[in-house]
Write an enzyme that holds these catalytic residues in place. Structure first.
Site, PDB file in Angstrom:
ATOM      1  N   SER A 135      48.414-135.315  11.875  1.00  0.00           N
ATOM      2  CA  SER A 135      47.314-134.404  12.212  1.00  0.00           C
ATOM      3  C   SER A 135      47.397-133.970  13.672  1.00  0.00           C
ATOM      4  O   SER A 135      46.988-132.865  14.032  1.00  0.00           O
ATOM      5  CB  SER A 135      45.967-135.094  11.951  1.00  0.00           C
ATOM      6  OG  SER A 135      45.838-135.411  10.582  1.00  0.00           O
TER       7      SER A 135
ATOM      8  N   ASP B 129      50.773-132.656   4.236  1.00  0.00           N
ATOM      9  CA  ASP B 129      51.635-133.093   3.132  1.00  0.00           C
ATOM     10  C   ASP B 129      51.890-134.600   3.148  1.00  0.00           C
ATOM     11  O   ASP B 129      52.152-135.201   2.105  1.00  0.00           O
ATOM     12  CB  ASP B 129      52.971-132.345   3.169  1.00  0.00           C
ATOM     13  CG  ASP B 129      52.831-130.899   2.714  1.00  0.00           C
ATOM     14  OD1 ASP B 129      51.778-130.559   2.132  1.00  0.00           O
ATOM     15  OD2 ASP B 129      53.765-130.101   2.935  1.00  0.00           O
ATOM     16  N   GLY B 130      51.832-135.211   4.327  1.00  0.00           N
ATOM     17  CA  GLY B 130      51.985-136.664   4.396  1.00  0.00           C
ATOM     18  C   GLY B 130      50.863-137.368   3.658  1.00  0.00           C
ATOM     19  O   GLY B 130      51.093-138.341   2.927  1.00  0.00           O
ATOM     20  N   HIS B 131      49.644-136.868   3.816  1.00  0.00           N
ATOM     21  CA  HIS B 131      48.512-137.426   3.063  1.00  0.00           C
ATOM     22  C   HIS B 131      48.687-137.201   1.558  1.00  0.00           C
ATOM     23  O   HIS B 131      48.355-138.066   0.746  1.00  0.00           O
ATOM     24  CB  HIS B 131      47.196-136.780   3.511  1.00  0.00           C
ATOM     25  CG  HIS B 131      46.810-137.078   4.922  1.00  0.00           C
ATOM     26  ND1 HIS B 131      46.871-136.139   5.910  1.00  0.00           N
ATOM     27  CD2 HIS B 131      46.352-138.222   5.506  1.00  0.00           C
ATOM     28  CE1 HIS B 131      46.458-136.677   7.054  1.00  0.00           C
ATOM     29  NE2 HIS B 131      46.145-137.936   6.843  1.00  0.00           N
TER      30      HIS B 131
ATOM     31  N   ASP C  80      52.127-145.187  10.837  1.00  0.00           N
ATOM     32  CA  ASP C  80      51.311-146.082  11.667  1.00  0.00           C
ATOM     33  C   ASP C  80      51.709-147.519  11.336  1.00  0.00           C
ATOM     34  O   ASP C  80      50.995-148.237  10.635  1.00  0.00           O
ATOM     35  CB  ASP C  80      49.827-145.831  11.399  1.00  0.00           C
ATOM     36  CG  ASP C  80      49.408-144.426  11.811  1.00  0.00           C
ATOM     37  OD1 ASP C  80      49.529-144.097  13.000  1.00  0.00           O
ATOM     38  OD2 ASP C  80      48.981-143.657  10.935  1.00  0.00           O
TER      39      ASP C  80
ATOM     40  N   GLY D 203      40.698-137.180   7.272  1.00  0.00           N
ATOM     41  CA  GLY D 203      40.680-135.749   7.008  1.00  0.00           C
ATOM     42  C   GLY D 203      41.775-135.008   7.743  1.00  0.00           C
ATOM     43  O   GLY D 203      42.760-135.603   8.176  1.00  0.00           O
ATOM     44  N   ASN D 204      41.607-133.673   7.858  1.00  0.00           N
ATOM     45  CA  ASN D 204      42.648-132.802   8.427  1.00  0.00           C
ATOM     46  C   ASN D 204      43.965-133.072   7.698  1.00  0.00           C
ATOM     47  O   ASN D 204      44.996-133.343   8.313  1.00  0.00           O
ATOM     48  CB  ASN D 204      42.775-133.028   9.935  1.00  0.00           C
ATOM     49  CG  ASN D 204      43.557-131.927  10.622  1.00  0.00           C
ATOM     50  OD1 ASN D 204      43.610-130.799  10.132  1.00  0.00           O
ATOM     51  ND2 ASN D 204      44.171-132.244  11.742  1.00  0.00           N
ATOM     52  N   LEU D 205      43.906-132.992   6.386  1.00  0.00           N
ATOM     53  CA  LEU D 205      44.987-133.468   5.525  1.00  0.00           C
ATOM     54  C   LEU D 205      46.215-132.560   5.554  1.00  0.00           C
ATOM     55  O   LEU D 205      46.111-131.344   5.617  1.00  0.00           O
ATOM     56  CB  LEU D 205      44.474-133.596   4.085  1.00  0.00           C
ATOM     57  CG  LEU D 205      43.239-134.490   3.891  1.00  0.00           C
ATOM     58  CD1 LEU D 205      42.867-134.561   2.415  1.00  0.00           C
ATOM     59  CD2 LEU D 205      43.473-135.888   4.452  1.00  0.00           C
TER      60      LEU D 205
END
Length: 283
Positions: free
Chosen positions: A188, A35-37, A152, A31-33
């Site tokens: 995030s 633009d990368g998500h 990551d 969550g805490n989305l």
């Protein structure tokens, strides 16, 4: 867009999708989305008929209780963003739904070697928590593909190995890092930065790029390169945490046979631990 919070309802939907012969993509998130998500979602949409996004702040992968407590929970805003992106299904379970008897006695998945080196050495249990929740999501959603960010880097390598070792019939797609205009990798954790720290933050990528330039120029005294980079980070206002230059394909030490290097940088800026990486082709 369907929002599901329980395992029985999720299984029901997955069975329906399978009967319809749909190609399913999974994007696992906490969550805490940002633009990368959304870039992960777009990649998933381009490769599948149905996109499932999971939103679950996984307690098993936090090595510090205070980090878990303060991690932003923004489910409503996240769902609004995903709805605009025309995501088909959001799986947003409670901790009780995923770990009905808690995390201490829950069966876990561990990837030897990769889970305890580099980031894993400074964050005990973190990658075991990651591999456990990802394998559980794979089992529940049964996706054809799953999309993960390359920011990551070690996590992506760990998941690829887990999939190969466990025989999951899932294509793992690594999606390139999305950056702000000033070079800062979207994360995030950037939300923990003050306005002043946010101005300093792009310095991490500048130091990363400086290391890459030296490697591409043929410099091979890695200890000296790392020492200088750590000093540069500290001078810019960071607290250098870890800088590694490894074989991009194995994450082991660079050898004369290495074809690509990955530079892995972690540094504290205030209360935020920022990470970034860059791959360099070795001549």
């Amino acid at each position: 867009m369907l929002i599901i919070e329980t395992l029985p309802l999720l299984r029901q939907q997955i069975r329906r999708l399978r009967m319809e012969g749909k190609r399913v993509a999974l994007v696992p998130t906490m969550g805490n989305l940002h633009d990368g998500h959304m870039k992960l979602v777009d990649e998933a949409k381009a490769r599948a008929d149905v996109v499932v996004v999971s939103i679950f702040v996984n307690p098993m992968q936090f090595d510090r209780p205070e980090d878990l407590a303060r991690y932003p929970r923004t489910l409503q805003e996240d769902c609004e963003k995903l709805n605009k992106r025309k995501v088909d299904l959001v799986f947003a379970p409670s901790v009780k739904e995923i770990y009905p008897n808690g995390t201490e006695t829950h069966t876990y998945v561990d990837v030897p070697g990769l889970s305890t080196m580099l980031e894993g050495a400074s964050r005990p249990g973190h990658f075991r928590g990651v591999s456990t929740i990802v394998s559980k999501l794979f089992n529940l959603v049964q996706p054809d593909i799953a999309c993960f960010g390359e920011k990551d880097f070690q996590q992506l390598a760990l998941i690829r190995k887990m999939v190969a070792d466990m025989g999951f019939d899932i294509e793992i797609v690594g999606v390139p890092i999305m950056r702000a205009k000033d070079g800062l990798a979207l994360s995030s954790r950037n939300g923990y930065l003050t306005a002043e720290q946010r101005k300093i933050a792009p310095g991490l990528y500048k130091v990363l790029s400086s290391i890459a330039d030296k490697l591409q120029a043929g410099e091979r005294d890695l200890d000296e390169i790392i020492a200088i980079a750590g000093q540069e980070l500290n001078e810019k206002g960071f607290r250098s945490d870890d800088i590694q230059i490894r074989d991009a394909d194995t994450l082991l030490e660079i050898s004369e046979n290495s074809k690509r290097a990955v530079i892995l940088v972690a540094a504290w800026l205030g209360d935020a631990r920022l990470i970034d990486n860059k791959i360099v082709e070795l001549a």
